[in-house]
Design a protein around this motif. Structure first.
Motif, PDB file in Angstrom:
ATOM      1  N   THR A   8       0.834  -1.204   0.000  1.00 21.77           N
ATOM      2  CA  THR A   8       0.000   0.000   0.000  1.00 21.77           C
ATOM      3  C   THR A   8       0.865   1.249   0.000  1.00 21.77           C
ATOM      4  N   LYS A  26       2.102   1.946  -3.471  1.00 23.58           N
ATOM      5  CA  LYS A  26       1.076   2.515  -4.346  1.00 23.58           C
ATOM      6  C   LYS A  26       0.904   4.015  -4.095  1.00 23.58           C
ATOM      7  N   TYR A  37       3.827   5.935  -5.533  1.00 21.20           N
ATOM      8  CA  TYR A  37       3.688   6.112  -6.976  1.00 21.20           C
ATOM      9  C   TYR A  37       2.658   7.195  -7.298  1.00 21.20           C
TER      10      TYR A  37
END
Length: 223
Positions: free
Chosen positions: A75, A78, A81
């Motif tokens: 997580t 993510k 990113y």
């Protein structure tokens, strides 16, 4: 006629606005602010110390620590990113803003805008590279230490140790890419050393206690 839009129960369930959304918003905002503040160099006398964006970085790493500690590396990666993409959007749209036409009476504002935002692309490129390397290393090290500890205690060891590793990547790559060629080599070295020390100090004094408070609140109220 009633123009009020009714709530959609299927899309507005209690808890949809989750703590993860809040932490993500803080992380994205802190990095956007850091990129804009990085144009300003803080100095004492003739010695350049660090860019003003350094002030926000320990708090951004605190948010990264919370993500990795509570939600895990996948997580956290993510969200990292996502933050990367948001920062790229900053440089794209501010660059477009610089070249758009403007009225003559706005010339002073245009000049100031151009000075800041034509410098920002280099800052953002440096930030994007150093951000990815630093934050991914930070999250990876924190999760690795947590697995080694097994009992999950001593959060301060994980937050400070992981940040210490992340700051090496973050600081060295950022300073060199952002300021090489525009700042004397001696100032670059002093900026790297002072930036790194300042980040560790702020992390220990403010970032880690705040991480304790946020993680404690999340575990008591939401998780």
């Amino acid at each position: 006629m009633n123009n009020k839009v009714s709530e959609n129960p299927s899309k507005n369930r209690k808890g949809d606005f989750s703590p993860l959304v809040v932490i993500t918003a803080f992380l994205v905002t802190l990095y956007l602010v850091a990129n804009l503040m990085a144009v300003k160099i803080i100095s004492i006398g003739s010695l350049s110390l660090f860019d003003a964006g350094t002030i926000t970085f320990p708090f951004a790493y605190m948010a990264g620590d919370v993500l990795a500690e509570v939600w895990g590396y996948r997580t956290a990666r993510k969200v990292i990113y996502l933050t990367f993409i948001c920062n790229a959007m900053l440089v794209i749209f501010t660059s477009i803003g610089v070249v758009l036409p403007y009225p003559d009476y706005m010339e002073p504002v245009q000049q100031a805008y151009s000075v800041i935002y034509t410098y920002v692309p280099r800052i953002v490129i440096a930030s994007l590279i150093s951000f990815l390397l630093g934050q991914l290393a930070n999250a990876k090290v924190l999760v690795w230490i947590k697995k080694k500890q097994k009992d999950g205690k001593l959060l301060w060891v994980r937050t400070i140790a992981s940040s210490a590793v992340g700051y090496v990547f973050d600081t060295v790559f950022f300073v060199i890419i952002a300021f090489a060629g525009t700042t004397p080599a001696a100032d670059l070295l002093s900026m790297i050393i002072v930036q790194y020390a300042a980040k560790i100090l702020i992390e220990a004094v403010a970032g880690t206690p705040l991480a304790y408070a946020v993680i404690g609140l999340l575990k008591r109220k939401f998780l």
